[in-house]
Design an enzyme around this catalytic site. Structure first.
Site, short mmCIF file in Angstrom:
data_model
loop_
_atom_site.label_atom_id
_atom_site.label_comp_id
_atom_site.label_asym_id
_atom_site.label_seq_id
_atom_site.Cartn_x
_atom_site.Cartn_y
_atom_site.Cartn_z
N ASN A 9 0.91 -1.18 0.05
CA ASN A 9 -0.04 -0.01 -0.03
C ASN A 9 0.95 1.21 -0.03
O ASN A 9 1.52 1.60 1.09
CB ASN A 9 -0.91 0.13 1.21
CG ASN A 9 -1.71 1.13 1.20
OD1 ASN A 9 -1.76 2.01 0.42
ND2 ASN A 9 -2.57 1.43 2.59
N LYS A 11 0.11 4.32 -0.32
CA LYS A 11 -0.56 5.42 0.18
C LYS A 11 -0.43 6.80 -0.56
O LYS A 11 -0.13 6.60 -1.88
CB LYS A 11 -0.04 5.82 1.74
CG LYS A 11 -0.42 4.34 2.49
CD LYS A 11 0.26 4.58 3.99
CE LYS A 11 -0.21 3.46 4.73
NZ LYS A 11 0.10 3.08 6.35
N HIS A 94 -9.49 1.30 5.03
CA HIS A 94 -8.16 1.42 5.67
C HIS A 94 -8.25 2.60 6.75
O HIS A 94 -9.39 3.22 6.64
CB HIS A 94 -7.07 1.96 4.59
CG HIS A 94 -5.59 1.87 5.05
ND1 HIS A 94 -5.59 2.89 6.12
CD2 HIS A 94 -4.91 0.99 4.93
CE1 HIS A 94 -3.93 2.45 6.50
NE2 HIS A 94 -3.75 1.49 5.78
N GLU A 96 -6.83 4.72 7.74
CA GLU A 96 -6.42 6.08 7.52
C GLU A 96 -7.64 6.79 6.73
O GLU A 96 -8.10 8.07 7.08
CB GLU A 96 -5.51 6.45 6.68
CG GLU A 96 -4.07 5.97 7.27
CD GLU A 96 -3.04 5.50 6.52
OE1 GLU A 96 -2.99 5.46 5.38
OE2 GLU A 96 -1.91 4.83 7.19
N GLU A 166 -4.99 -4.79 10.67
CA GLU A 166 -3.86 -3.68 11.00
C GLU A 166 -4.20 -2.98 12.31
O GLU A 166 -5.13 -2.15 12.21
CB GLU A 166 -3.96 -2.74 9.82
CG GLU A 166 -3.70 -3.43 8.45
CD GLU A 166 -3.15 -2.16 7.33
OE1 GLU A 166 -2.09 -2.46 6.80
OE2 GLU A 166 -3.93 -1.26 7.06
N GLY A 172 2.80 2.43 10.77
CA GLY A 172 3.85 3.46 10.49
C GLY A 172 4.57 3.92 11.85
O GLY A 172 5.31 5.34 11.70
N SER A 212 3.82 -2.03 10.22
CA SER A 212 5.24 -2.07 10.40
C SER A 212 5.88 -3.42 10.03
O SER A 212 6.81 -3.90 10.80
CB SER A 212 5.54 -1.65 12.00
OG SER A 212 5.22 -0.21 12.09
P1 13P Z 1 3.29 0.52 7.64
O1 13P Z 1 3.78 -0.72 6.95
O2 13P Z 1 4.08 1.75 7.04
O3 13P Z 1 3.25 0.63 9.09
O4 13P Z 1 1.79 0.71 6.95
C1 13P Z 1 0.82 -0.44 6.97
C2 13P Z 1 -0.38 -0.01 6.18
O5 13P Z 1 -1.14 0.91 6.68
C3 13P Z 1 -0.62 -0.79 5.30
O6 13P Z 1 -1.87 -0.56 4.52
#
Ligand code: 13P
Length: 253
Positions: A9, A11, A94, A96, A166, A172, A212
């Site tokens: 992903n 983003k 997601h 976010e 997640e 992140g 992560s």
């Molecule tokens: P990270 O791997 O950067 O923690 O992000 C995970 C994520 O949100 C994948 O959709």
């Protein structure tokens, strides 16, 4: 036997040159047998990435979609549009999008129905906040998200979806869930699906872990019996680390 699925992903990261270079590096790498690989670039670069991955086993997906096929929805992209350009996947719900753009289980559910109807493989994201984990509410929160997002699906439809667990506190932050913490939630989710649908369907659902994931922790996570892949953010932005995670998936098969 579920085929492990590693998806990146991206983003809202990279520029066009970087997106082209990254998709090219992944598509041209020698990918191990028996691992499904997908990338989800920013919408504006989907066409470029599809061109780079054309003819390779790497699938491309959107990071979100609207449930309507077309119309006056400024800024949105429909499932039909993703299918039209050749996308195979779409990420839905997601954290976010839940946190910053008002996504709810109800809107995820509408999108999920359409995605399945159009033949896209949906990656439905769920996960608890840190305060919810600390309050012992993880199982309840994640179950509610799954039940709300999947409402009305038939067992046959459920078998086709991918769920990404997640934990929001691990996204992140560099704070990864331990393999045991993740496996506990994944196993609970599979039991929930089994009780709501049936054993056949629940045993087919791939449940990815996200938060992560890095080359250094991927193997022990992916070795867990109910962890069937990873949804990778930061570490998917470089070919080397993303490919190392794909290798880790193969090593655990
Ligand atoms: P990270 O791997 O950067 O923690 O992000 C995970 C994520 O949100 C994948 O959709």
């Amino acid at each position: 036997m579920r085929t492990p699925f590693i998806a990146g992903n991206w983003k809202m990261n990279l520029d066009r040159t970087g997106a082209v270079a990254l998709s090219k590096a992944i598509a041209q790498a020698t990918l191990p047998e028996g691992v499904e690989v997908g990338i989800c670039p920013p919408t504006v670069y989907l066409g470029d990435c599809l061109a780079e991955t054309d003819g390779s086993p790497v699938g491309v997906g959107g990071q979100d979609m609207h449930f309507e096929p077309n119309g006056a929805f400024t800024g949105e992209t429909s499932g039909d549009m993703l299918v039209d350009i050749g996308c195979r996947y779409v990420i839905l719900g997601h954290s976010e999008r839940r946190q910053f753009f008002g996504e709810t289980d109800a809107s995820v559910n509408k999108k999920l129905m359409v995605a399945l109807e159009k033949g896209l493989i949906p990656i439905v994201c769920v996960g608890e906040l840190l305060e919810q984990r600390e309050a012992g509410q993880t199982q309840q929160v994640v179950q509610e998200q799954v039940e709300g997002s999947l409402a009305g699906l038939t067992p046959e439809q459920v078998a086709q979806i991918v769920i990404a667990y997640e934990p929001v506190w691990a996204i992140g932050t560099g704070k990864v869930a331990t393999p045991e913490q993740a496996e506990e939630v994944h196993a609970d989710l599979r039991s929930l699906l089994e009780s709501r649908y049936n054993t056949e369907s629940s045993s087919k659902v791939r449940i990815q872990y996200g938060g992560s994931v890095k080359p250094g922790n991927a193997e022990e996570l992916l070795a867990q019996p109910n962890i069937d892949g990873a949804l990778v953010g930061g570490a998917s932005l470089q070919a080397e680390s993303f490919l190392a995670i794909i290798e880790a998936a193969q090593a655990t098969r």
